[in-house]
Motif scaffolding. Sequence first.
Motif, PDB file in Angstrom:
ATOM      1  N   ASP A 114       0.847  -1.201   0.000  1.00  0.00           N
ATOM      2  CA  ASP A 114       0.000   0.000   0.000  1.00  0.00           C
ATOM      3  C   ASP A 114       0.878   1.245   0.000  1.00  0.00           C
ATOM      4  O   ASP A 114       0.615   2.212  -0.718  1.00  0.00           O
ATOM      5  N   LEU A 115       1.930   1.211   0.836  1.00  0.00           N
ATOM      6  CA  LEU A 115       2.834   2.359   0.905  1.00  0.00           C
ATOM      7  C   LEU A 115       3.533   2.600  -0.426  1.00  0.00           C
ATOM      8  O   LEU A 115       3.717   3.748  -0.841  1.00  0.00           O
ATOM      9  N   MET A 116       3.920   1.517  -1.100  1.00  0.00           N
ATOM     10  CA  MET A 116       4.583   1.670  -2.384  1.00  0.00           C
ATOM     11  C   MET A 116       3.657   2.348  -3.391  1.00  0.00           C
ATOM     12  O   MET A 116       4.048   3.306  -4.068  1.00  0.00           O
ATOM     13  N   ALA A 117       2.423   1.879  -3.473  1.00  0.00           N
ATOM     14  CA  ALA A 117       1.462   2.468  -4.407  1.00  0.00           C
ATOM     15  C   ALA A 117       1.165   3.922  -4.035  1.00  0.00           C
ATOM     16  O   ALA A 117       1.106   4.805  -4.899  1.00  0.00           O
ATOM     17  N   THR A 118       1.002   4.177  -2.755  1.00  0.00           N
ATOM     18  CA  THR A 118       0.714   5.523  -2.275  1.00  0.00           C
ATOM     19  C   THR A 118       1.909   6.445  -2.492  1.00  0.00           C
ATOM     20  O   THR A 118       1.737   7.628  -2.805  1.00  0.00           O
ATOM     21  N   SER A 119       3.120   5.906  -2.369  1.00  0.00           N
ATOM     22  CA  SER A 119       4.329   6.697  -2.605  1.00  0.00           C
ATOM     23  C   SER A 119       4.378   7.225  -4.033  1.00  0.00           C
ATOM     24  O   SER A 119       4.855   8.333  -4.273  1.00  0.00           O
ATOM     25  N   LEU A 120       3.884   6.433  -4.977  1.00  0.00           N
ATOM     26  CA  LEU A 120       3.865   6.891  -6.368  1.00  0.00           C
ATOM     27  C   LEU A 120       3.040   8.166  -6.487  1.00  0.00           C
ATOM     28  O   LEU A 120       3.487   9.160  -7.049  1.00  0.00           O
ATOM     29  N   ALA A 121       1.838   8.153  -5.924  1.00  0.00           N
ATOM     30  CA  ALA A 121       0.970   9.336  -6.011  1.00  0.00           C
ATOM     31  C   ALA A 121       1.545  10.515  -5.232  1.00  0.00           C
ATOM     32  O   ALA A 121       1.515  11.657  -5.709  1.00  0.00           O
ATOM     33  N   SER A 122       2.081  10.263  -4.043  1.00  0.00           N
ATOM     34  CA  SER A 122       2.679  11.344  -3.247  1.00  0.00           C
ATOM     35  C   SER A 122       3.844  11.975  -3.993  1.00  0.00           C
ATOM     36  O   SER A 122       4.003  13.200  -3.994  1.00  0.00           O
TER      37      SER A 122
END
Length: 137
Positions: free
Chosen positions: A43-51
Motif C-alpha cells: 500500500d505504501l509503495m502504491a501511495t508513494s507513487l501518487a505522493s
Amino acid sequence: MTSKVTYTGDLSTKALHLKSGNIVITDAPIDNNGKGEAFSPTDLMATSLASCMITIMGISAKNHGIDMEGTTAEITKIMSTEGPRKIIEIIVGLEMPNKEYTTKERKILLAAAESCPVGRSLHPDLKQSITIRWHEA
C-alpha cells in the motif's frame, strides 16, 4: 541513514524517519495473513507513487506560478492472482482543484507527474495507469 524499521510482532512494523521523527506503522493485509489495521508495505509503495507525483507537480507549479493547492489522488493497487505475490498495476487518479489551467500549465503539470522519481524507479513490467481530471472554475 534514512529510516529505521522495527518488527513489532504480529506482522506489523514501525518505521521511524530519522530526520523528522515521524513514524509509519505497517500491517500485513487481510489477504496475506494480517489484520489490515494499517498501510501494508505494498500500500505504501502504491501511495508513494501518487505522493511523489503530486510533490514533483508542486515543485513545477511553484516554479511556474501555478496554484494547485487542493490537488488529491485516489490510488488503487492491484496484486497478481497468479505466480509470485506482487503488485501488477497501480492506478492513480489525480483530481485537480476547481481552477482554470491553461494548455501550457496542464502540459507543465503532466510532464512533472510523469517525471516522478518513484515512477521512474519502478520495474517497467509494473503497469502505471495515471489519469488527471481537470476541473473548470
